[in-house]
Scaffold this motif. Sequence first.
Motif, mmCIF file in Angstrom:
data_model
loop_
_atom_site.group_PDB
_atom_site.id
_atom_site.type_symbol
_atom_site.label_atom_id
_atom_site.label_comp_id
_atom_site.label_asym_id
_atom_site.label_seq_id
_atom_site.Cartn_x
_atom_site.Cartn_y
_atom_site.Cartn_z
ATOM 1 N N LYS A 95 0.828 -1.203 0.000
ATOM 2 C CA LYS A 95 0.000 0.000 0.000
ATOM 3 C C LYS A 95 0.867 1.260 0.000
ATOM 4 C CE LYS A 95 -3.872 2.208 2.395
ATOM 5 N NZ LYS A 95 -4.829 2.116 3.539
ATOM 6 N N VAL A 96 1.884 1.267 0.812
ATOM 7 C CA VAL A 96 2.787 2.419 0.865
ATOM 8 C C VAL A 96 3.556 2.538 -0.447
ATOM 9 C CG1 VAL A 96 4.794 3.421 2.033
ATOM 10 C CG2 VAL A 96 2.982 2.325 3.361
ATOM 11 N N GLN A 97 3.990 1.411 -0.989
ATOM 12 C CA GLN A 97 4.699 1.424 -2.273
ATOM 13 C C GLN A 97 3.838 2.071 -3.356
ATOM 14 O OE1 GLN A 97 5.690 -2.637 -3.088
ATOM 15 N NE2 GLN A 97 7.277 -2.750 -1.520
ATOM 16 N N HIS A 98 2.570 1.701 -3.387
ATOM 17 C CA HIS A 98 1.701 2.251 -4.430
ATOM 18 C C HIS A 98 1.444 3.737 -4.226
ATOM 19 C CE1 HIS A 98 -2.348 2.351 -6.706
ATOM 20 N NE2 HIS A 98 -1.350 2.595 -7.517
ATOM 21 N N ARG A 99 1.266 4.155 -2.980
ATOM 22 C CA ARG A 99 1.088 5.588 -2.714
ATOM 23 C C ARG A 99 2.314 6.366 -3.174
ATOM 24 N NH1 ARG A 99 -0.318 7.228 3.107
ATOM 25 N NH2 ARG A 99 -0.617 9.235 2.052
ATOM 26 N N LEU A 100 3.489 5.813 -2.934
ATOM 27 C CA LEU A 100 4.711 6.482 -3.343
ATOM 28 C C LEU A 100 4.811 6.553 -4.867
ATOM 29 C CD1 LEU A 100 7.298 7.853 -2.487
ATOM 30 C CD2 LEU A 100 8.379 5.607 -2.278
ATOM 31 N N ILE A 101 4.379 5.498 -5.541
ATOM 32 C CA ILE A 101 4.363 5.508 -7.004
ATOM 33 C C ILE A 101 3.491 6.643 -7.513
ATOM 34 C CG2 ILE A 101 3.489 4.268 -9.027
ATOM 35 C CD1 ILE A 101 4.481 1.696 -7.727
ATOM 36 N N ARG A 102 2.316 6.831 -6.903
ATOM 37 C CA ARG A 102 1.411 7.898 -7.337
ATOM 38 C C ARG A 102 2.011 9.279 -7.095
ATOM 39 N NH1 ARG A 102 -4.530 5.656 -5.332
ATOM 40 N NH2 ARG A 102 -4.915 4.351 -7.149
ATOM 41 N N VAL A 103 2.713 9.424 -5.981
ATOM 42 C CA VAL A 103 3.369 10.708 -5.704
ATOM 43 C C VAL A 103 4.468 10.960 -6.728
ATOM 44 C CG1 VAL A 103 4.742 11.996 -4.042
ATOM 45 C CG2 VAL A 103 2.803 10.659 -3.254
ATOM 46 N N TYR A 104 5.267 9.936 -7.033
ATOM 47 C CA TYR A 104 6.315 10.082 -8.046
ATOM 48 C C TYR A 104 5.716 10.440 -9.404
ATOM 49 C CZ TYR A 104 9.971 8.080 -5.024
ATOM 50 O OH TYR A 104 10.894 7.862 -4.019
ATOM 51 N N LEU A 105 4.566 9.840 -9.742
ATOM 52 C CA LEU A 105 3.906 10.174 -10.998
ATOM 53 C C LEU A 105 3.531 11.651 -11.038
ATOM 54 C CD1 LEU A 105 1.465 7.182 -11.728
ATOM 55 C CD2 LEU A 105 3.385 7.920 -13.131
ATOM 56 N N ALA A 106 2.968 12.141 -9.931
ATOM 57 C CA ALA A 106 2.570 13.552 -9.870
ATOM 58 C C ALA A 106 3.772 14.482 -9.979
ATOM 59 C CB ALA A 106 1.804 13.822 -8.582
ATOM 60 N N LEU A 107 4.926 14.043 -9.453
ATOM 61 C CA LEU A 107 6.142 14.844 -9.509
ATOM 62 C C LEU A 107 6.903 14.665 -10.823
ATOM 63 C CD1 LEU A 107 7.463 14.275 -5.875
ATOM 64 C CD2 LEU A 107 6.709 16.458 -6.836
ATOM 65 N N GLY A 108 6.460 13.699 -11.647
ATOM 66 C CA GLY A 108 7.155 13.426 -12.903
ATOM 67 C C GLY A 108 8.446 12.654 -12.726
ATOM 68 N N LYS A 109 8.626 12.013 -11.578
ATOM 69 C CA LYS A 109 9.854 11.252 -11.306
ATOM 70 C C LYS A 109 9.662 9.787 -11.700
ATOM 71 C CE LYS A 109 11.482 14.227 -7.535
ATOM 72 N NZ LYS A 109 11.937 14.290 -6.126
ATOM 73 N N HIS A 110 9.571 9.563 -12.992
ATOM 74 C CA HIS A 110 9.266 8.222 -13.478
ATOM 75 C C HIS A 110 10.429 7.254 -13.261
ATOM 76 C CE1 HIS A 110 6.724 11.054 -15.904
ATOM 77 N NE2 HIS A 110 5.819 10.266 -15.390
ATOM 78 N N GLU A 111 11.658 7.782 -13.338
ATOM 79 C CA GLU A 111 12.810 6.905 -13.107
ATOM 80 C C GLU A 111 12.816 6.368 -11.672
ATOM 81 O OE1 GLU A 111 12.887 9.812 -14.514
ATOM 82 O OE2 GLU A 111 13.704 9.522 -16.527
ATOM 83 N N LYS A 112 12.352 7.199 -10.731
ATOM 84 C CA LYS A 112 12.289 6.756 -9.337
ATOM 85 C C LYS A 112 11.300 5.593 -9.186
ATOM 86 C CE LYS A 112 13.670 8.841 -6.041
ATOM 87 N NZ LYS A 112 14.860 8.644 -5.166
ATOM 88 N N ILE A 113 10.239 5.611 -10.004
ATOM 89 C CA ILE A 113 9.261 4.516 -9.958
ATOM 90 C C ILE A 113 9.913 3.223 -10.419
ATOM 91 C CG2 ILE A 113 7.072 3.660 -10.877
ATOM 92 C CD1 ILE A 113 6.185 6.558 -11.148
ATOM 93 N N ILE A 114 10.695 3.302 -11.488
ATOM 94 C CA ILE A 114 11.371 2.106 -11.996
ATOM 95 C C ILE A 114 12.318 1.563 -10.933
ATOM 96 C CG2 ILE A 114 12.804 1.166 -13.825
ATOM 97 C CD1 ILE A 114 10.031 2.170 -14.721
ATOM 98 N N GLU A 115 13.058 2.442 -10.271
ATOM 99 C CA GLU A 115 13.960 2.012 -9.202
ATOM 100 C C GLU A 115 13.195 1.321 -8.079
ATOM 101 O OE1 GLU A 115 16.159 5.346 -7.812
ATOM 102 O OE2 GLU A 115 16.928 5.894 -9.797
ATOM 103 N N LEU A 116 12.047 1.886 -7.730
ATOM 104 C CA LEU A 116 11.231 1.297 -6.663
ATOM 105 C C LEU A 116 10.727 -0.080 -7.066
ATOM 106 C CD1 LEU A 116 9.653 1.487 -3.982
ATOM 107 C CD2 LEU A 116 7.868 2.713 -5.232
ATOM 108 N N LEU A 117 10.314 -0.208 -8.316
ATOM 109 C CA LEU A 117 9.782 -1.490 -8.784
ATOM 110 C C LEU A 117 10.844 -2.574 -8.773
ATOM 111 C CD1 LEU A 117 7.593 -0.323 -11.814
ATOM 112 C CD2 LEU A 117 6.866 -0.839 -9.499
ATOM 113 N N GLU A 118 12.074 -2.196 -9.081
ATOM 114 C CA GLU A 118 13.152 -3.188 -9.161
ATOM 115 C C GLU A 118 13.475 -3.800 -7.805
ATOM 116 O OE1 GLU A 118 16.299 -1.071 -11.031
ATOM 117 O OE2 GLU A 118 15.495 -1.358 -13.069
ATOM 118 N N ARG A 119 13.122 -3.092 -6.730
ATOM 119 C CA ARG A 119 13.422 -3.645 -5.406
ATOM 120 C C ARG A 119 12.173 -4.014 -4.612
ATOM 121 N NH1 ARG A 119 14.467 2.041 -4.673
ATOM 122 N NH2 ARG A 119 13.116 2.939 -3.061
ATOM 123 N N SER A 120 10.986 -3.861 -5.227
ATOM 124 C CA SER A 120 9.746 -4.107 -4.481
ATOM 125 C C SER A 120 9.260 -5.549 -4.570
ATOM 126 C CB SER A 120 8.639 -3.172 -4.989
ATOM 127 O OG SER A 120 8.305 -3.478 -6.323
ATOM 128 N N GLY A 121 9.810 -6.335 -5.496
ATOM 129 C CA GLY A 121 9.360 -7.720 -5.624
ATOM 130 C C GLY A 121 8.034 -7.812 -6.371
#
Length: 227
Positions: A95-121
């Motif tokens: 749940k926290v991971q997904h909220r952070l993804i949405r915040v990154y989307l709003a900030l335009g930090k798409h690369e940060k989302i990819i980094e998060l996905l690579e370590r989120s399992g």
Amino acid sequence: ELKAELQIRTMAQHLWADTYHALGYKNEFQLPRRWEREFARLAALLENCDQSLQDITGAMRTYESNYGAYMAPAQLSELAGRLEALLRVTPENAKVQHRLIRVYLALGKHEKIIELLERSGTALLVHPPALRDMGVAYCQVSRKDPDSRDFQKGLDLLHSAIQADPNDVDARCSLGGALRRQGKLDEAAICYREAHDLDPTNPYPLGNFIGLELLRKGDADLVHYFG
């Protein structure tokens, strides 16, 4: 050969049914007509209560999926910091991971989302809204090369999100935008139409469809048909 009936109801419906069962059904005497009418009145009031709660829930989903429309960049950055700190304590919290993804989307930090996905399992892969937002992130990161492997991965995630939740208007619109970037305008138009059919009151799919039709036909007069 035995049969059973399974009743599924909201909390408000359960309140009414449980009370009526105790007072109006299991009594030794016939419930007076006056109180039968009162139970009917209460049922109508609780139906309105259920509808209002459903409306609030739908509105909150819209709010949560559009952080950028309701929060300033400084607020979004502060929220991202809090969520990142929380993830360091509970790294498997989907749940926290997904909220952070949405915040990154709003900030335009798409690369940060990819980094998060690579370590989120794989925790996020069973959550349709997360599939949608991950698909958007991959398509945004590789938007300059819509034929790339990452862009295709984004498309696959968007398709998976729609398959998991066919009523997700945002997922269909996002898929339409990705197909449009690939030059598949007819397929994009289908996505926008399907999204509009799901929620005719939502301006997002209609606006995208009109923009696409302007691109395809180059005739501004068609805007009058949507007035």
